[in-house]
Design a protein around this motif. Structure first.
Motif, PDB file in Angstrom:
ATOM      1  N   ASP A 253      39.036   6.788 -14.917  1.00  0.00           N
ATOM      2  CA  ASP A 253      38.749   7.641 -13.665  1.00  0.00           C
ATOM      3  C   ASP A 253      38.953   7.342 -12.353  1.00  0.00           C
ATOM      4  O   ASP A 253      38.741   7.811 -11.384  1.00  0.00           O
ATOM      5  CB  ASP A 253      37.073   8.186 -13.958  1.00  0.00           C
ATOM      6  CG  ASP A 253      36.178   7.027 -13.794  1.00  0.00           C
ATOM      7  OD1 ASP A 253      36.740   5.616 -13.781  1.00  0.00           O
ATOM      8  OD2 ASP A 253      35.005   7.171 -13.840  1.00  0.00           O
ATOM      9  N   LEU A 254      39.711   6.103 -12.346  1.00  0.00           N
ATOM     10  CA  LEU A 254      40.083   5.220 -11.126  1.00  0.00           C
ATOM     11  C   LEU A 254      38.752   5.116 -10.124  1.00  0.00           C
ATOM     12  O   LEU A 254      39.102   4.983  -8.933  1.00  0.00           O
ATOM     13  CB  LEU A 254      41.173   6.265 -10.204  1.00  0.00           C
ATOM     14  CG  LEU A 254      42.238   6.645 -11.231  1.00  0.00           C
ATOM     15  CD1 LEU A 254      43.106   7.390 -10.590  1.00  0.00           C
ATOM     16  CD2 LEU A 254      42.814   5.183 -11.642  1.00  0.00           C
ATOM     17  N   ARG A 255      37.510   5.040 -10.733  1.00  0.00           N
ATOM     18  CA  ARG A 255      36.594   4.841  -9.679  1.00  0.00           C
ATOM     19  C   ARG A 255      36.169   3.338  -9.867  1.00  0.00           C
ATOM     20  O   ARG A 255      35.921   3.060 -11.066  1.00  0.00           O
ATOM     21  CB  ARG A 255      35.281   5.730 -10.253  1.00  0.00           C
ATOM     22  CG  ARG A 255      34.839   6.420  -8.935  1.00  0.00           C
ATOM     23  CD  ARG A 255      33.657   7.355  -9.566  1.00  0.00           C
ATOM     24  NE  ARG A 255      34.000   8.182 -10.397  1.00  0.00           N
ATOM     25  CZ  ARG A 255      33.379   9.020 -11.136  1.00  0.00           C
ATOM     26  NH1 ARG A 255      32.112   9.100 -11.026  1.00  0.00           N
ATOM     27  NH2 ARG A 255      33.815   9.919 -11.978  1.00  0.00           N
ATOM     28  N   MET A 256      36.058   2.678  -8.964  1.00  0.00           N
ATOM     29  CA  MET A 256      35.619   1.263  -8.893  1.00  0.00           C
ATOM     30  C   MET A 256      34.065   1.516  -8.918  1.00  0.00           C
ATOM     31  O   MET A 256      33.540   1.825  -8.201  1.00  0.00           O
ATOM     32  CB  MET A 256      36.275   0.549  -7.869  1.00  0.00           C
ATOM     33  CG  MET A 256      37.641   0.578  -7.892  1.00  0.00           C
ATOM     34  SD  MET A 256      38.495  -0.352  -9.066  1.00  0.00           S
ATOM     35  CE  MET A 256      37.929  -1.974  -8.954  1.00  0.00           C
ATOM     36  N   ARG A 257      33.547   0.593  -9.740  1.00  0.00           N
ATOM     37  CA  ARG A 257      32.072   0.476 -10.037  1.00  0.00           C
ATOM     38  C   ARG A 257      31.782  -1.036  -9.374  1.00  0.00           C
ATOM     39  O   ARG A 257      32.334  -1.962  -9.652  1.00  0.00           O
ATOM     40  CB  ARG A 257      31.581   0.730 -11.261  1.00  0.00           C
ATOM     41  CG  ARG A 257      31.941   2.150 -11.627  1.00  0.00           C
ATOM     42  CD  ARG A 257      31.339   2.407 -13.097  1.00  0.00           C
ATOM     43  NE  ARG A 257      31.456   3.931 -13.252  1.00  0.00           N
ATOM     44  CZ  ARG A 257      32.333   4.348 -13.900  1.00  0.00           C
ATOM     45  NH1 ARG A 257      33.491   3.518 -14.363  1.00  0.00           N
ATOM     46  NH2 ARG A 257      32.620   5.510 -14.236  1.00  0.00           N
ATOM     47  N   LYS A 258      30.750  -1.002  -8.587  1.00  0.00           N
ATOM     48  CA  LYS A 258      30.386  -2.083  -7.799  1.00  0.00           C
ATOM     49  C   LYS A 258      28.669  -2.276  -7.791  1.00  0.00           C
ATOM     50  O   LYS A 258      28.175  -1.293  -8.156  1.00  0.00           O
ATOM     51  CB  LYS A 258      30.844  -2.272  -6.779  1.00  0.00           C
ATOM     52  CG  LYS A 258      30.759  -1.184  -5.517  1.00  0.00           C
ATOM     53  CD  LYS A 258      31.604  -1.356  -4.337  1.00  0.00           C
ATOM     54  CE  LYS A 258      31.324  -0.275  -3.239  1.00  0.00           C
ATOM     55  NZ  LYS A 258      31.644   1.062  -3.730  1.00  0.00           N
ATOM     56  N   VAL A 259      28.222  -3.373  -7.518  1.00  0.00           N
ATOM     57  CA  VAL A 259      26.926  -3.371  -7.670  1.00  0.00           C
ATOM     58  C   VAL A 259      26.241  -2.463  -6.417  1.00  0.00           C
ATOM     59  O   VAL A 259      26.708  -2.385  -5.324  1.00  0.00           O
ATOM     60  CB  VAL A 259      26.392  -5.099  -7.141  1.00  0.00           C
ATOM     61  CG1 VAL A 259      24.831  -5.089  -6.911  1.00  0.00           C
ATOM     62  CG2 VAL A 259      26.980  -5.812  -8.185  1.00  0.00           C
ATOM     63  N   GLY A 260      25.210  -1.883  -6.951  1.00  0.00           N
ATOM     64  CA  GLY A 260      24.423  -0.587  -5.839  1.00  0.00           C
ATOM     65  C   GLY A 260      25.120   0.648  -6.227  1.00  0.00           C
ATOM     66  O   GLY A 260      24.401   1.647  -5.923  1.00  0.00           O
TER      67      GLY A 260
END
Length: 191
Positions: free
Chosen positions: A36-43
């Motif tokens: 889905d080309l979404r970068m997931r990061k802390v928060g």
């Protein structure tokens, strides 16, 4: 003309050395084209669909019996006979059954607390709901894999590793369900 040619060559070599070659591929930033080309990061937030259905039952039957008898006879004066018997019977019959069933259906949005080296995400969050003086709290924490998160940013609770799902309530209804203090005290003494 030779000097300008030499100067141009030196400028070209200097620019090539300054530019340097870098790769467009960065292992930490790679995502397949089908993701889905979404970068997931802390928060970041992820929605967890909690669908837990658990049931357990146990049954036990015990039967034990013991029968013992003792008889004796004594002859006294002619024609008179004395007899006596002692019988003992011991029977035990025990039965027990326990059954427990629980079902939780909820939807809760949690926060990514940390991302491990392999890309797995540590999630945690809680939701407080109050209806008619009844307070209910749902909390979820665990570890999820990025590939288990759908393109709508939802993960099922059955895909949460090391899941700790808590559903607790307090209020008038919960108080009525709990035995009184004196009943709990009598239970301690086996009454």
């Amino acid at each position: 003309m030779k000097t300008t040619l030499w100067r141009s060559a030196l400028v070209l070599v200097a620019c090539m050395q300054a530019a340097g070659a870098t790769s467009l591929y960065k292992p930490g930033m790679y995502q397949p084209l089908t993701s889905d080309l979404r970068m997931r990061k802390v928060g970041d937030l992820i929605t967890v669909m909690v669908y837990e259905n658990a049931s357990a039952s146990s049954a036990a039957n015990t039967t034990a019996a013991r029968d013992a008898g003792v008889g004796f006879g004594v002859e006294g004066t002619p024609g008179k006979r004395y007899a006596g018997t002692v019988n003992a019977t011991n029977k035990t019959d025990g039965r027990g059954r326990t059954a427990r069933e629980g079902k939780v259906l909820a939807q809760i949005t949690v926060t990514i607390r940390a991302i491990e080296d392999n890309g797995d995400m540590l999630i945690a969050g809680e939701q407080m709901l109050e209806i008619n003086n009844e307070r209910q709290q749902i909390s979820v924490e665990g570890v999820i894999r990025p590939q288990d998160v759908s393109d709508t940013n939802v993960v099922l609770s059955t895909r949460v590793a090391n899941a700790k799902i808590s559903y607790a309530g307090e209020g008038d209804l919960a108080d009525k369900q709990r035995p009184a203090w004196w009943q709990r005290l009598l239970t301690l003494f086996g009454a």
